[in-house]
Design a protein around this motif. Sequence first.
Motif: not given
Length: 586
Positions: A180-182, A184-191, A209-211
């Motif tokens: 879901h997070l990914k 969104h284009k502002a999400v560069l990385d999510a772990k 965590a999101v970058s």
Amino acid sequence: MTNKEISKLFLEVAASYTIKNEKKYRFQIIAYQKAAEAIEGSPYQVIDLYKEGKLDEIPGVGPTIKLRLEELIKTGRVKHFDDVKKGISPAVFRLMEIPSFGPKKAYKIATEFNLKNEKTALEDVRKLAIEGKIEKIEGFGKKSEEDLLTAVEEFKKGKGKTTKMILPYALEIANDIIDHLKKHKAVLDAKPLGSLRRMKSMVGDIDIAVSTNNPKEVIEHFTNYPRRQRLIEKGAITSSFLTTGGNQVDLMVLPPSQFGSLLQHFTGSKDHNVSLREFALGKNLSLNEKGIKNLKTGKLTKYSTEEDFYKALGMQWIPPELRENTGEIEASKNNKLPNLVEVKDIKGDFHLHSSFPVEESHDPGKSSIEELVKKARGLNYEYIGLSEHNPSQSKHTNDQIVRLLEKRNKEAEKVEKRLNFKIFKLMETDILPNGKLALPQDALKILDATIVSIHSVFIMKKEDMTKRVIEGLSHPKAKILAHPSGRLLGKRAGYELDYDLLFDFCKKNNKAIEINAHPKRLDLDDSLVKIAIERGVMLVINTDSHEKDQMDLMYYGVAIARRGWAEKDDIINTMSYNEVLDFFKK
DNA sequence: GCCGTTTTCGGCCCGACTGTTTTCAGTCG
């Protein structure tokens, strides 16, 4: 008294100190909390350590707490604890089990309304909130009264502080949220971080965590997760909610330039971070999720990778599975971290139940021998072991049992030739209550070796169960003890064993202990894996598959081995076929 | 009340968020 009960008592003592005078008793509070955590997480029972004179081997137990434990075990209570808890109603401790209730709030409410009964405390508070009486207390208001009511009602439905889930379940939820997070284009990385990244066998909250360079939009998008239920908080860089299933998800976002320190911070464990920060303080450095602050100059240095973060402290990067403050910081400083076993090191799986009809008494497998071999080949294995349960003894004569195994072996040999793949002819043999194996001698003779395990009469005294297991393992063909504690995570505690005796026996007699990779078992427990390895006991990681696709679960077993500091050479099924044959013959 | 690569005495991690406040207390991780 069990470890859990002692741990609970210690936390009550810490809470009582907090209520009485948080400032004055600041360090006692920390000390009792630390000891409580160490006791709850200890693989050994306090009562046993007491008998062996080893109480002070528990981290966080010093001279004073040791005396308290001795008094507790001898008399069932501690005079000093009674004094500390004096004037604090048991209802307070009950209320503290509710999320958002700490010692202060619980005490204030219990005292204000004279709540004495711990059994009715929850219901009492719920009624008070409905009647609108809570908002009239100083420091409370309309909103906190509503929040309190929600918290109580959620807690009653089982969404408590201690509700935990098994790893794959947590992983699935985390992956769904990350998907879901990914979007969104502002999400560069999510772990996924926290205990999930550390691969603990049971996971509480899901930490992510999101970058990003746009925290605000990402937080907004996070809170719009379709399977979200109640929003717990929503700030500038963090947010939390409950999923529709009642699992708490915590998010923290930072720019890519600070993603390294964020990963480090949010992976934990708490103990690891506290120790790391104490160590850094000695170098005049202060650590947090944003980076490393030089206390002399006040300058903050940012880290985009975790490797650089640890490096800046003069340390090796520490694999997440080790971050439990059990010596990894020291090892890292000295370049002495273990070279942990990996999934790619695994060359086979010994604990597989095929569908070949050996007329076992319970749980036959669903995949044919051929299907298991093909699956193993896909996993790049060199060999497998067939370990169906032994044929039921009540329904067969010894001769019939031997003939069934001969047939199974013959079929295995056929497949072995046809597919050119090595197969060990094993069995999973029950250890009967008297310690004898549930297979006749003539049947054991025609096996390469056997896995042994407990499947009946779980309730036995610890000494008797230890004797039973060791007796079962004493047969020359018995080489592996499967799922040693018999636990089912979140469901069944498993039986007690004297692991000191068991490990000594295994070491002396070349027996291996299984790390059962099934996420509902993960048995041997990781804390015991670490001890077994320190004692030089060989381990084996098996999936206990009853269907070919369960062989993919090896990943979880390897994670537990890694949490126990296992290297390749500690694990039997990283060996070549011939080396395994040698081990079986030793 | 614990603990030691700077210490057996003098330290003890660090910050986010919320609600009820008017500068902070409480809870959480």
